[in-house]
Design an enzyme around this catalytic site. Structure first.
Site, mmCIF file in Angstrom:
data_model
loop_
_atom_site.group_PDB
_atom_site.id
_atom_site.type_symbol
_atom_site.label_atom_id
_atom_site.label_comp_id
_atom_site.label_asym_id
_atom_site.label_seq_id
_atom_site.Cartn_x
_atom_site.Cartn_y
_atom_site.Cartn_z
ATOM 1 C CE1 TYR A 192 7.523 4.482 0.709
ATOM 2 C CE2 TYR A 192 7.287 5.130 -1.291
ATOM 3 C CZ TYR A 192 8.079 3.874 -0.396
ATOM 4 O OH TYR A 192 9.157 3.990 -1.038
ATOM 5 C CG HIS A 217 9.090 -5.743 1.215
ATOM 6 N ND1 HIS A 217 9.990 -4.524 1.800
ATOM 7 C CD2 HIS A 217 8.708 -5.585 0.146
ATOM 8 C CE1 HIS A 217 9.371 -3.514 1.142
ATOM 9 N NE2 HIS A 217 8.983 -4.086 0.657
ATOM 10 C CG PHE A 254 9.182 0.227 -4.402
ATOM 11 C CD1 PHE A 254 9.433 -0.472 -2.853
ATOM 12 C CD2 PHE A 254 8.281 -0.729 -4.405
ATOM 13 C CE1 PHE A 254 9.025 -1.751 -2.510
ATOM 14 C CE2 PHE A 254 8.524 -1.781 -4.064
ATOM 15 C CZ PHE A 254 8.584 -2.577 -3.389
ATOM 16 C CG ASP A 305 -0.460 0.390 2.242
ATOM 17 O OD1 ASP A 305 -0.770 0.811 3.672
ATOM 18 O OD2 ASP A 305 0.958 -0.126 2.723
#
Length: 225
Positions: free
Chosen positions: A66, A187, A77, A64
């Site tokens: 920031y 990740h 990102f 989801d």
């Protein structure tokens, strides 16, 4: 919301008429009317505006947006160029790019250059409450972005998926196209990057696959602002 009007529309327009999406729209509209929500409403669908379906070469799947001020703008990102602090996961992505391809580490986290070249920077959830991570999970966005992933999977040309972490990798059963390449790694979060994200060399592998198939590779270098 700045509605999608490019070549994504034929593939996903049926989603807008489904009961789940009507409920999602009502929920999201109320959230924007009553709370601070990110990204700004006009940026929710930027991943689609910046990267038409016909141009997709690579998909990087996030979760989801920031949830702090002046960060999210609709690309996974990525943060706005006015944001001076680069998020920790993106810092680690830049470090891997440096180690893999020799890219210098830039002074910003604005990844629109990637989107403009065909990197679909897709989050599975497209909105979030300020300072409340995952607060819009389970409201319907996942069904919508699954339809997006299915549309990419249906493309009859080579495409690379960069799937970092378990939530992204949970979509692998949807990715059935033998022309496509799936690359998996932990990740890039500071909690997991040292478990195999560093050293995964996904960026050079993606470019090698594209070039092998006669497709222009991605220039992954983000310039300083």
């Amino acid at each position: 919301m700045a509605m999608i009007d490019n070549d994504w529309l034929p593939c996903i327009k049926q989603e807008f008429t489904k009961p789940y999406y009507k409920e999602l729209y009502t929920f999201v509209k109320h959230e924007y009317d009553t709370r601070i929500i990110y990204p700004p409403a006009e940026d929710i669908f930027n991943a689609f505006h910046f990267t038409p379906l016909s141009k997709v070469k690579v998909m990087i799947l996030g979760q989801d947006p920031y949830h702090n001020e002046n960060q999210a703008h609709g690309l996974s990102f990525s943060v706005l160029p006015t944001q001076k602090d680069i998020p920790p996961s993106l810092v680690n992505i830049y470090q891997e790019l440096h180690d893999d391809l020799g890219c210098y580490i830039p002074n910003n986290g604005y990844l629109k250059k990637w989107a403009d070249q065909g990197v679909l920077l897709l989050n599975t959830v497209l909105t979030v409450r300020a300072h409340q991570a995952n607060s819009h999970q389970g409201k319907g966005w996942e069904q919508f972005t699954d339809a997006v992933i299915e549309a990419v999977n249906a493309q009859d040309r080579p495409i690379v998926y960069l799937l970092w972490g378990r939530p992204a990798q949970s979509k692998i059963p949807m990715l059935t196209n033998s022309k496509h390449l799936i690359l998996k790694a932990p990740h890039p979060s500071p909690l997991s990057a040292y478990r195999g994200f560093f050293g995964c060399r996904h960026f050079s592998q993606a470019n090698a696959f594209l070039e092998k198939n006669g497709i222009e590779p991605i220039d992954w270098q983000i310039e300083n602002i």
